[in-house]
Scaffold this active site. Structure first.
Site, short mmCIF file in Angstrom:
data_model
loop_
_atom_site.label_atom_id
_atom_site.label_comp_id
_atom_site.label_asym_id
_atom_site.label_seq_id
_atom_site.Cartn_x
_atom_site.Cartn_y
_atom_site.Cartn_z
N ILE A 24 29.48 -33.10 -26.92
CA ILE A 24 29.95 -32.33 -25.77
C ILE A 24 29.81 -33.18 -24.51
O ILE A 24 28.73 -33.73 -24.25
CB ILE A 24 29.24 -30.95 -25.64
CG1 ILE A 24 29.78 -30.23 -24.40
CG2 ILE A 24 27.73 -31.06 -25.59
CD1 ILE A 24 29.88 -28.74 -24.55
N ALA A 25 30.91 -33.29 -23.78
CA ALA A 25 30.95 -34.18 -22.62
C ALA A 25 31.07 -33.38 -21.33
O ALA A 25 32.16 -33.04 -20.90
CB ALA A 25 32.11 -35.16 -22.78
N GLU A 34 21.83 -23.43 -26.53
CA GLU A 34 21.46 -24.84 -26.44
C GLU A 34 20.01 -24.97 -25.97
O GLU A 34 19.23 -25.76 -26.49
CB GLU A 34 22.40 -25.56 -25.45
CG GLU A 34 21.96 -26.98 -25.16
CD GLU A 34 22.95 -27.77 -24.32
OE1 GLU A 34 24.00 -27.23 -23.93
OE2 GLU A 34 22.66 -28.96 -24.06
C1 FAD Z 1 19.18 -38.70 -23.41
C2 FAD Z 1 20.15 -37.80 -22.72
C3 FAD Z 1 21.09 -37.11 -23.48
C4 FAD Z 1 22.03 -36.31 -22.85
N1 FAD Z 1 23.03 -35.71 -23.59
C5 FAD Z 1 24.06 -35.10 -22.95
C6 FAD Z 1 25.22 -34.65 -23.66
O1 FAD Z 1 25.30 -34.76 -24.91
N2 FAD Z 1 26.23 -34.11 -22.95
C7 FAD Z 1 26.20 -33.97 -21.60
O2 FAD Z 1 27.16 -33.48 -21.02
N3 FAD Z 1 25.10 -34.36 -20.89
C8 FAD Z 1 24.05 -34.94 -21.53
N4 FAD Z 1 22.95 -35.38 -20.82
C9 FAD Z 1 22.94 -35.20 -19.38
C10 FAD Z 1 21.93 -34.18 -18.88
O3 FAD Z 1 22.30 -32.89 -19.23
C11 FAD Z 1 21.81 -34.40 -17.37
O4 FAD Z 1 21.15 -35.63 -17.18
C12 FAD Z 1 21.08 -33.28 -16.68
O5 FAD Z 1 21.84 -32.10 -16.70
C13 FAD Z 1 20.72 -33.62 -15.22
O6 FAD Z 1 21.81 -34.10 -14.52
P1 FAD Z 1 21.68 -35.46 -13.68
O7 FAD Z 1 21.15 -36.49 -14.59
O8 FAD Z 1 22.99 -35.73 -13.03
O9 FAD Z 1 20.59 -35.15 -12.58
P2 FAD Z 1 20.82 -34.48 -11.07
O10 FAD Z 1 21.68 -33.31 -11.27
O11 FAD Z 1 21.34 -35.61 -10.23
O12 FAD Z 1 19.38 -34.11 -10.72
C14 FAD Z 1 18.44 -35.03 -10.16
C15 FAD Z 1 17.15 -34.28 -9.82
O13 FAD Z 1 17.44 -33.27 -8.83
C16 FAD Z 1 17.02 -32.01 -9.30
N5 FAD Z 1 17.93 -30.97 -8.85
C17 FAD Z 1 19.29 -30.99 -8.87
N6 FAD Z 1 19.78 -29.84 -8.40
C18 FAD Z 1 18.71 -29.07 -8.06
C19 FAD Z 1 18.55 -27.77 -7.50
N7 FAD Z 1 19.60 -26.99 -7.21
N8 FAD Z 1 17.31 -27.31 -7.29
C20 FAD Z 1 16.25 -28.07 -7.60
N9 FAD Z 1 16.32 -29.29 -8.12
C21 FAD Z 1 17.53 -29.80 -8.34
C22 FAD Z 1 17.05 -32.10 -10.82
O14 FAD Z 1 16.20 -31.13 -11.40
C23 FAD Z 1 16.56 -33.53 -11.01
O15 FAD Z 1 15.17 -33.55 -10.96
C24 FAD Z 1 21.99 -36.14 -21.45
C25 FAD Z 1 20.99 -36.80 -20.71
C26 FAD Z 1 20.10 -37.62 -21.32
C27 FAD Z 1 19.11 -38.36 -20.47
#
Ligand code: FAD
Length: 388
Positions: free
Chosen positions: A133-134, A253
């Site tokens: 899922i992307a 999930e």
């Molecule tokens: C190993 C791995 C596997 C993954 N697999 C998938 C996958 O299969 N498919 C997919 O689509 N994604 C996947 N992801 C992505 C994952 O779901 C995202 O990394 C996650 O949702 C956080 O998004 P971001 O990394 O952009 O962080 P950001 O959204 O940039 O967040 C950065 C920081 O800010 C905080 N933050 C952001 N908004 C708020 C708010 N409103 N209030 C308080 N704090 C906030 C967050 O909690 C975090 O600490 C994967 C990630 C990893 C590392």
């Protein structure tokens, strides 16, 4: 004292069903034979073998909660949880089972047309077609409403452009559910489009990402350049349903992540108990020190408490009553417990706990991301607080 050190024996209410306990046994055997002995190799090659997926399919573990008419196991989330539990207990962080079986298959099952279900689910159940899922993009993760990938309609096709990152199962995936913008800004412009990506022009698998842990997992970037997908691959009857569909499926999930979290923490306690009895310091097993015993007493209590909460949530979900806030509670709290318990168990191992050849070290490195994906734990607290 020995009793304090033993993790409690406890049978989850959802696992008392004979059928579910059979799945627990089946899954245990599968992970013992097909995964655990190969974890170091999977970590080196940054992916499991294609045969691992086929073996999981042949064992009847994939799409276990998908109806039999679509090639699945005909079970419920309790059966799914049984596999996830054993995966956690096996210390496996390589096979992207949950993304494939608990998530992608359920998008197809819940929102797919009859034709789509017949086309994709049987091959997902056999392991021939691996799902991904992307959602996440380089510029947005938590704030899904801001995704930029577009799917512009042209005749019978969507022309997809954009890039995704951190996508689990990226090397093996043959079927990718893409979160794309078919309409204007905001949540109403988002749709889910399924691409059969093998050999598809305009589809590119990016580099394998070097992670802190979960090295056996094929996590990559994906790029779409004028990639054509049939309009018939839209999930749902009309465009613009994607955000609603995501919000509806994310609780499962999150619960799936929680099951693996408690399973892994349970394993960590077992490993630490065993090690504390073998390792000697100052002429006595380290289990004879009060600090070690108290640590083990505490972590075994934490795991039991987490497990009872988890069981309650799984039970609710099987009855169709798990709400989004409670799923968020399960996700954030059990993954916090997992990281804390594993850290304290690692300490019992001293320097050996820091060596990757010891499973406790892999558990430690693999656990950290559980607080991040599936919605960060901060976002979980946001969702919970909105429900209060
Ligand atoms: C190993 C791995 C596997 C993954 N697999 C998938 C996958 O299969 N498919 C997919 O689509 N994604 C996947 N992801 C992505 C994952 O779901 C995202 O990394 C996650 O949702 C956080 O998004 P971001 O990394 O952009 O962080 P950001 O959204 O940039 O967040 C950065 C920081 O800010 C905080 N933050 C952001 N908004 C708020 C708010 N409103 N209030 C308080 N704090 C906030 C967050 O909690 C975090 O600490 C994967 C990630 C990893 C590392």
């Amino acid at each position: 004292m020995a009793d304090i050190l033993k993790p409690p024996t406890y049978v989850s209410p959802w696992a008392r069903d004979d059928d579910v306990s059979e799945v627990l046994k089946l899954a245990r055997t599968f992970f013992e034979r097909e995964v655990t002995p190969h974890l170091a190799r999977f970590a080196e090659q940054h992916q499991v073998d294609k045969e691992t997926w086929l073996a999981a399919g042949a064992a009847g573990l994939l799409c276990i909660s998908v109806p039999e008419e679509y090639g699945g196991g005909g079970g419920t989330f309790a059966h799914e949880a049984a596999v996830l539990w054993e995966q956690g207990r096996a210390g496996d962080d390589a096979l992207g089972y949950s993304v494939h079986s608990s998530i992608v298959a359920h998008y197809v099952l819940t929102y797919g047309s009859e034709e789509q279900k017949q086309r994709w689910l049987p091959r997902m159940a056999s392991g021939e077609l691996v799902g991904a899922i992307a959602m996440t993009e380089p510029s947005t993760g938590s704030d899904l409403q801001r995704i930029r990938t577009t799917a512009r309609r042209e005749g019978d096709s969507y022309v997809v452009n954009g890039s995704k990152t951190f996508i689990t199962n990226s090397s093996h995936a043959g079927l990718v559910v893409i979160v794309a913008r078919t309409g204007g800004e905001g949540s109403k412009g988002i749709s889910l489009i399924v691409a059969e990506v093998d050999g598809l022009e305009g589809f590119e698998r990016g580099r394998v990402l070097q992670k802190v842990g979960q090295h056996g997992q094929d996590t990559r970037e994906l790029a779409f350049t004028d990639m054509r997908v049939p309009v018939a691959n839209l999930l749902g009857e009309e465009e613009g349903q994607g955000f609603y569909q995501l919000m509806h499926q994310l609780p499962q999930e999150r619960l799936a992540i929680a099951v693996g979290a408690v399973g892994a923490a349970d394993l960590a306690v077992e490993l630490a108990v065993a090690y504390s009895k073998e390792r000697e310091a100052f002429g006595a097993p380290i289990a004879s020190f009060q600090n070690t015993r108290f640590t083990l007493a505490e972590v075994s209590t934490d795991v039991l408490a987490a497990r009872t909460f988890l069981d309650w949530c799984v039970g609710l979900h099987v009855e169709g009553r798990l709400d989004a806030a409670t799923a968020s509670r399960a996700k954030y709290w059990t993954t916090d417990v997992q990281c804390d318990v594993i850290d304290r168990c690692l300490q019992v191992f001293g320097g050996y706990g820091y060596m990757l050849e010891y499973p406790i070290a892999r558990l430690y490195a693999g656990a950290r991301v559980q607080k991040i994906y599936g919605g960060t734990n901060e976002i979980m607290k946001e969702l919970i607080s909105r429900s209060l």
